[in-house]
Design an enzyme around this catalytic site. Structure first.
Site, mmCIF file in Angstrom:
data_model
loop_
_atom_site.group_PDB
_atom_site.id
_atom_site.type_symbol
_atom_site.label_atom_id
_atom_site.label_comp_id
_atom_site.label_asym_id
_atom_site.label_seq_id
_atom_site.Cartn_x
_atom_site.Cartn_y
_atom_site.Cartn_z
ATOM 1 C CG HIS A 131 -40.768 -1.323 0.187
ATOM 2 N ND1 HIS A 131 -41.416 -0.586 1.145
ATOM 3 C CD2 HIS A 131 -40.637 -2.566 0.694
ATOM 4 C CE1 HIS A 131 -41.690 -1.380 2.173
ATOM 5 N NE2 HIS A 131 -41.229 -2.582 1.930
ATOM 6 N NE ARG A 160 -39.738 -6.432 2.091
ATOM 7 C CZ ARG A 160 -38.445 -6.488 2.458
ATOM 8 N NH1 ARG A 160 -37.600 -7.221 1.780
ATOM 9 N NH2 ARG A 160 -38.021 -5.800 3.502
ATOM 10 N NE ARG A 173 -44.201 -8.587 4.393
ATOM 11 C CZ ARG A 173 -43.387 -7.542 4.287
ATOM 12 N NH1 ARG A 173 -42.700 -7.128 5.322
ATOM 13 N NH2 ARG A 173 -43.246 -6.904 3.144
ATOM 14 C CD GLU A 185 -43.777 -4.700 9.985
ATOM 15 O OE1 GLU A 185 -42.757 -4.367 9.350
ATOM 16 O OE2 GLU A 185 -44.765 -5.240 9.429
ATOM 17 C CG ASN A 215 -36.435 -2.478 6.917
ATOM 18 O OD1 ASN A 215 -35.327 -2.469 7.425
ATOM 19 N ND2 ASN A 215 -36.757 -3.259 5.910
ATOM 20 N NE ARG A 228 -39.394 1.122 4.985
ATOM 21 C CZ ARG A 228 -39.746 -0.159 5.041
ATOM 22 N NH1 ARG A 228 -40.668 -0.563 5.896
ATOM 23 N NH2 ARG A 228 -39.173 -1.036 4.277
ATOM 24 C CB CYS A 257 -36.877 -10.317 8.282
ATOM 25 S SG CYS A 257 -38.457 -9.563 8.663
#
Ligand code: PEP
Ligand code: MG
Length: 581
Positions: A195, A302, A338, A437, A460, A471, A508
């Site tokens: 992030h 987000r 979201r 996801e 992601n 990640r 996305c």
């Protein structure tokens, strides 16, 4: 230092900057544990701790004053919280007591006390307070820094234009960067989809992450070139290299300007297959400019950044106003909001691993919201109310199964009933979708597709969870592979399940903004892609040069190969042909 030292990391945010280095030391504060033996040593350690706490307080109060002059409210809240924690009597008294009774040095005593205080907070089971433990980490670091006699460096007020080099920057740090001073940044930690990297793209600050060992190789004031397009940095460039990069920078800027010609043309392949290209946004300020980047709406808002660095949770009214404004600014295009996705790498960069063993698999996103239904319902009310003012869709992160979707729907129904009773308008037909996801969701996409109006694939996390690679951990970022045969199969399963059930499927994750994957996503038949706004025109330009029919054929053949290298080789060979056709 030698000239032209070239180091390679991970390209996190495009652009080229040439400036001087501002180094934030990575002070791990490795204190060796000292067992005290004499009364004089005990007194000295007590004094040492008291001085370090007093110095920390003075520093925080000074910063608080500076910030209030610049009136950044969020930063003020953080400073207030930090000052409050620092003034906590238990912090000082318990540490002093440990020094005396356990006969241990000040740093050791402080660390043990902070651990205990954090545990007390976690035991309360209040998730909001739990998140505040990251503030305690900052305080602990600050006192330890003072105990070690090190000076701190402030990112909010550097006083000149620089490239910041740091071991790590948390999403909270990046949100507070002074963008007029920080021209670029380079960190040792992080991956392309961490992030922090996503924030740097939102702030349009060129950056390279995952560059191990950089903080030890550089000095303050050294000239650095950051090439966020290729993920490289060059230290102490000579005149020739400087000239070369100044030209590259101009070329890149020229390329970006040239893309503007694609702003108003349709996003479709040469044979007329359209993919809607939308923007991901992290910070509210970005909303007003997304259409300038050619976005056909916001595909991923987000919302967690509205909760970050706040003294208290945002109120329904505040959220409502933000969502309403976004819907109005982007109308007639859609805004996909979201719901809160906290946890994982958000809130916690200075991780105390013992406290957060597996944050990415913990109480993150929808799990948090379904537990903290009051916070969740406040957000749902705000989103629903805003839906009366534009085209809003609502999307839920980290769904792992049908039960969660049904629980969400029940809550939405309750919220709608309340709003109706209170005569508050909302869109009764608001579209409800989920992020796909989590691998379990990807494999039961056929079942989930019957429950919702749309899917949005979060590659992601899907890649993180399917390939079991953190990640944000640069040590395993080499395994982060969107073209892994397993990922291709999951993607195909999701897209086909969506279409078989008559719903749309978006993508996305960061993969959407990278041209190399476009032939595959086009070939799979993805309906919509949402990405960092800066990438939209570049992707549109490429899309307009590709044939859907050919990409579909190539993509189908990718399933004949069993390793990433084979897939990549084949794709490279075939796309070369179609790009030159
Ligand atoms: C994703 O996981 O791909 C995604 C878009 O969500 P985030 O990066 O916020 O986890
Ligand atoms: Mg995600």
């Amino acid at each position: 230092m030698d000239n032209n030292i070239l180091l390679t990391g991970i390209a996190a945010s495009p652009g080229i900057v040439i400036s001087r280095i501002f180094l934030i030391d990575h002070v791990v504060f490795e204190f060796s544990h000292v067992q005290l033996t004499t009364e004089a040593e005990i007194c000295a350690e007590e004094k040492h701790l008291e001085n370090a706490i007093a110095a920390s307080k003075a520093q925080l109060e000074k910063t608080r004053k500076e910030i209030s002059r610049k009136s950044s409210k969020e930063a003020q809240y953080i400073m207030d919280t930090h000052i409050l924690i620092l003034q906590d009597k238990q912090l000082k008294n318990n540490s002093l007591k440990r020094i005396r009774t356990e006969r241990i040095d000040a740093a050791w005593a402080l660390k043990n006390t902070m651990k205990e205080l954090r545990k007390n907070i976690l035991d309360l089971g209040d998730d909001y307070l739990k998140d505040r433990t990251s503030d305690m980490d900052y305080i602990e670091k600050r006192i330890l820094r003072n105990l070690a006699g090190k000076k701190e460096k402030l990112l909010s007020n550097i006083g000149e234009q620089v490239v910041v080099i740091a071991h790590d920057l948390s999403p909270a740090d990046t949100v507070n960067l002074n963008v007029s001073e920080v021209l670029g940044f380079v960190t040792e930690c992080g991956g392309k989809t961490s992030h922090t990297a996503i924030m740097s793209r939102a702030l349009k600050i060129p950056s390279v992450v995952g560059l191990k060992g950089i903080t030890e190789k550089v000095e303050n004031g050294t000239v650095i070139i950051v090439d966020g397009i290729h993920g490289i940095v060059i230290l102490n460039p000579d005149a020739e290299t400087l000239l070369k990069y100044k030209q590259k920078k101009e070329q890149h800027e020229e390329f970006e300007r040239s893309l503007l010609q694609y702003k108003d043309v349709p996003a479709e392949s040469t044979d007329g297959f359209g993919i809607n290209l939308l923007a991901n946004i992290e910070i509210v300020e970005e909303v007003s400019s997304v259409l300038d980047y050619g976005a056909e709406g916001i595909g991923l808002f987000r919302t967690e950044f509205l909760y970050l660095n706040k003294k208290e949770l945002p109120k329904e009214k505040e959220l409502f106003e933000i969502f309403k404004k976004a819907a109005q600014q982007v109308a007639p295009h859609p805004v996909t909001i979201r719901t809160l996705d906290i946890g994982g790498d958000k809130f916690i960069s200075h991780v105390d691993i013992a406290d957060e063993m597996n944050p990415a698999m913990g109480l993150r996103a929808i799990r948090f919201c379904l537990k903290e239904t009051k916070i969740f319902k406040t957000q749902l009310r705000a989103i629903l109310r805003a839906s009366a003012y534009g085209k809003i869709k609502i999307m839920f992160p980290m769904i792992s199964g049908i039960t969660e979707v049904r629980m969400i729907k029940k809550l939405i129904k309750e919220v709608k009933t309340d709003l109706k009773k209170q005569n508050k308008p909302f869109d009764p037909k608001i579209k409800i979708g989920i992020m796909v996801e989590v691998p379990s969701a990807a494999t039961i996409a056929d079942l989930l597709a019957k429950e919702v109006d749309f899917f949005s694939i979060g590659t992601n996390d899907l890649i993180q969870y399917a390939l079991a690679i953190d990640r944000v951990n640069e040590q395993v970022s080499y395994l982060y592979e969107p073209l892994h045969p397993s990922i291709l199969r999951l993607l195909k399963n999701i897209v086909d399940a969506a279409h078989d059930n008559g719903i749309t499927v978006a993508l996305c994750g960061e993969m959407a903004g990278e041209n190399i994957y476009l032939p595959v996503l086009l070939g799979l038949g993805v309906d919509e892609m949402s990405m960092n706004p800066v990438a939209i025109l570049k992707v549109k330009k490429t899309l307009r040069s590709l044939s859907y029919k050919k990409c579909k054929h190539i993509t189908n053949r990718l399933f004949d190969y069993s390793t990433v290298d084979e897939i990549k080789d084949f794709l490279k060979k075939e796309t070369k042909k179609i790009f030159h056709a």
